[in-house]
Design a protein around this motif. Structure first.
Motif, PDB file in Angstrom:
ATOM      1  N   UNK A  40     -11.805  10.298  30.476  1.00  0.00           N
ATOM      2  CA  UNK A  40     -10.754  10.292  29.462  1.00  0.00           C
ATOM      3  C   UNK A  40      -9.398  10.007  30.082  1.00  0.00           C
ATOM      4  N   UNK A  41      -8.572   9.272  29.335  1.00  0.00           N
ATOM      5  CA  UNK A  41      -7.241   8.959  29.835  1.00  0.00           C
ATOM      6  C   UNK A  41      -6.321   8.539  28.715  1.00  0.00           C
ATOM      7  N   UNK A  42      -5.077   8.210  29.099  1.00  0.00           N
ATOM      8  CA  UNK A  42      -4.060   7.755  28.149  1.00  0.00           C
ATOM      9  C   UNK A  42      -3.381   6.521  28.722  1.00  0.00           C
ATOM     10  N   UNK A  43      -3.234   5.483  27.880  1.00  0.00           N
ATOM     11  CA  UNK A  43      -2.572   4.250  28.300  1.00  0.00           C
ATOM     12  C   UNK A  43      -1.087   4.533  28.496  1.00  0.00           C
ATOM     13  N   UNK A  44      -0.574   4.200  29.684  1.00  0.00           N
ATOM     14  CA  UNK A  44       0.842   4.434  29.974  1.00  0.00           C
ATOM     15  C   UNK A  44       1.606   3.130  30.189  1.00  0.00           C
ATOM     16  N   UNK A  45       0.890   2.011  30.174  1.00  0.00           N
ATOM     17  CA  UNK A  45       1.539   0.717  30.325  1.00  0.00           C
ATOM     18  C   UNK A  45       0.595  -0.402  29.929  1.00  0.00           C
ATOM     19  N   UNK A  46       1.168  -1.476  29.347  1.00  0.00           N
ATOM     20  CA  UNK A  46       0.381  -2.633  28.949  1.00  0.00           C
ATOM     21  C   UNK A  46       1.077  -3.876  29.475  1.00  0.00           C
TER      22      UNK A  46
END
Length: 77
Positions: A40-46
């Motif tokens: 599990x994780x969270x997008x911090x940059x695209x």
């Protein structure tokens, strides 16, 4: 020899149907994601190039990973 990820070209005169293309996955900053390897994780940059995202930087808690297209092992929650 073919490149990895190369899709064969469909000829208009072919008696076979063209393959349906899967929709491209798009992620935004703040999206919760799951990855088959990292969890599990969270997008911090695209990273965006030419109007489509080419890589996503994801914070998995203990590590940050840059995941590139085609995102086969990553899914939005």
């Amino acid at each position: 020899m073919t490149k990895y990820g190369a899709v064969p070209r469909h000829l208009p005169t072919s008696p076979f149907k063209a393959r349906a293309q899967a929709p491209r996955k798009h992620f935004a900053v703040g999206d919760r994601v799951t990855h088959d390897t990292y969890g599990l994780g969270r997008a911090i940059g695209v990273e965006v190039e030419g109007g489509s995202d080419i890589a996503v930087l994801v914070d998995f808690g203990s590590r940050q990973e840059r995941i590139t297209q085609p995102y086969t092992a990553m899914f939005k929650l």
